[in-house]
Write a protein that holds these residues in place. Structure first.
Motif, PDB file in Angstrom:
ATOM      1  N   VAL A 199      12.701   3.644 -18.460  1.00  0.00           N
ATOM      2  CA  VAL A 199      11.277   3.876 -18.172  1.00  0.00           C
ATOM      3  C   VAL A 199      10.492   2.580 -18.328  1.00  0.00           C
ATOM      4  N   MET A 200      10.773   1.859 -19.414  1.00  0.00           N
ATOM      5  CA  MET A 200      10.036   0.624 -19.700  1.00  0.00           C
ATOM      6  C   MET A 200      10.274  -0.441 -18.637  1.00  0.00           C
ATOM      7  N   LEU A 201      11.536  -0.658 -18.259  1.00  0.00           N
ATOM      8  CA  LEU A 201      11.844  -1.695 -17.271  1.00  0.00           C
ATOM      9  C   LEU A 201      11.264  -1.341 -15.893  1.00  0.00           C
ATOM     10  N   THR A 202      11.343  -0.062 -15.537  1.00  0.00           N
ATOM     11  CA  THR A 202      10.733   0.371 -14.274  1.00  0.00           C
ATOM     12  C   THR A 202       9.232   0.150 -14.312  1.00  0.00           C
ATOM     13  N   TRP A 203       8.622   0.482 -15.438  1.00  0.00           N
ATOM     14  CA  TRP A 203       7.183   0.284 -15.592  1.00  0.00           C
ATOM     15  C   TRP A 203       6.817  -1.203 -15.507  1.00  0.00           C
ATOM     16  N   MET A 204       7.620  -2.061 -16.108  1.00  0.00           N
ATOM     17  CA  MET A 204       7.324  -3.495 -16.066  1.00  0.00           C
ATOM     18  C   MET A 204       7.373  -4.028 -14.642  1.00  0.00           C
ATOM     19  N   ILE A 205       8.302  -3.514 -13.843  1.00  0.00           N
ATOM     20  CA  ILE A 205       8.332  -3.905 -12.429  1.00  0.00           C
ATOM     21  C   ILE A 205       7.069  -3.418 -11.736  1.00  0.00           C
ATOM     22  N   GLU A 206       6.635  -2.206 -12.062  1.00  0.00           N
ATOM     23  CA  GLU A 206       5.414  -1.662 -11.467  1.00  0.00           C
ATOM     24  C   GLU A 206       4.192  -2.478 -11.863  1.00  0.00           C
ATOM     25  N   VAL A 207       4.146  -2.960 -13.095  1.00  0.00           N
ATOM     26  CA  VAL A 207       3.045  -3.829 -13.531  1.00  0.00           C
ATOM     27  C   VAL A 207       3.010  -5.082 -12.679  1.00  0.00           C
ATOM     28  N   TRP A 208       4.180  -5.678 -12.460  1.00  0.00           N
ATOM     29  CA  TRP A 208       4.237  -6.869 -11.606  1.00  0.00           C
ATOM     30  C   TRP A 208       3.808  -6.524 -10.180  1.00  0.00           C
ATOM     31  N   ARG A 209       4.274  -5.393  -9.664  1.00  0.00           N
ATOM     32  CA  ARG A 209       3.949  -4.999  -8.285  1.00  0.00           C
ATOM     33  C   ARG A 209       2.447  -4.820  -8.099  1.00  0.00           C
ATOM     34  N   ARG A 210       1.794  -4.168  -9.043  1.00  0.00           N
ATOM     35  CA  ARG A 210       0.353  -3.958  -8.944  1.00  0.00           C
ATOM     36  C   ARG A 210      -0.398  -5.278  -8.964  1.00  0.00           C
ATOM     37  N   HIS A 211       0.041  -6.177  -9.837  1.00  0.00           N
ATOM     38  CA  HIS A 211      -0.593  -7.494  -9.893  1.00  0.00           C
ATOM     39  C   HIS A 211      -0.411  -8.242  -8.575  1.00  0.00           C
TER      40      HIS A 211
END
Length: 217
Positions: A199-211
């Motif tokens: 969950v955390m690693l997927t979320w971190m990718i999503e944080v990068w994607r949004r940025h």
């Protein structure tokens, strides 16, 4: 020392058999699911770094599956190295894209993680009960440092990083409790490390994607 020497590092494992860690093995599907969920969100120009992170996330699941079925020193490396690759690629991406560093300077920041970890892991190892999870403890601290730097200039990204660090701390807690709680939970708590880490690693990718999406707009 043989690379194929069996390793018994987790509560659930009772012997060298392939299915000695069924829960730890099956929960690695969480990494594959995470990669499958995030990959379609990384289509289009400028998303190459995100796609690389998603591919590494998939490999993490495979490496961890191999370790929790064929538990030996060689598969232990297959478990750890993809995680290290994800950390290094993300540090580079965060330094370049979140902090605005030039690529060469982001590369220096990425390489600096190695001496940073070498210095801080022994310090985290002093925490009672943390055990081998001390090897991962510098990561949430570093994520929070990036969040602190970004808090004023990019609060959305900073908030996303802080959430990721919080999930990772919870994940590390379950990882650390695996052996101490073995008498209470014979199958251990390591499987929660897999689920929360995915969950955390997927979320971190999503944080990068949004940025990256905000920058493109």
């Amino acid at each position: 020392m043989s690379w194929l020497e069996p390793v018994n590092a987790y509560c659930e494992r009772t012997g060298p058999d392939y299915w000695s860690e069924p829960i730890n093995a099956v929960t690695n599907l969480a990494f594959l699911i995470g990669a499958a969920v995030i990959a379609p969100r990384l289509r289009g120009p400028g998303m190459g770094t995100g796609r690389l992170l998603a591919a590494i996330l998939f490999v993490i699941g495979i490496g961890s599956w191999l370790f929790h079925t064929h538990a030996n020193r060689l598969t232990g490396l297959m478990d750890v190295l993809p995680i290290l690759a994800f950390i290094l690629v993300y540090i580079f991406a965060a330094s370049r894209d979140f902090l605005g560093m030039r690529p060469w300077l982001a590369g220096v920041a990425t390489l600096a993680f190695l001496p940073y970890a070498a210095v801080t892991v022994p310090v985290f190892a002093l925490i009672p009960g943390i055990g081998s999870s001390a090897g991962y403890a510098p990561v949430p601290a570093l994520i929070l440092a990036y969040a602190a730097i970004l808090w004023r200039r990019d609060p959305d990204t900073a908030r996303g990083l802080a959430i990721g660090a919080a999930i990772l701390v919870a994940s590390l807690t379950f990882r650390s409790l695996d052996i101490p709680l073995c008498d209470v939970t014979p199958f251990g708590t390591h499987f929660m490390w897999h689920i929360l880490n995915a969950v955390m690693l997927t979320w971190m990718i999503e944080v990068w994607r949004r940025h990256a999406s905000r920058r493109r707009r």
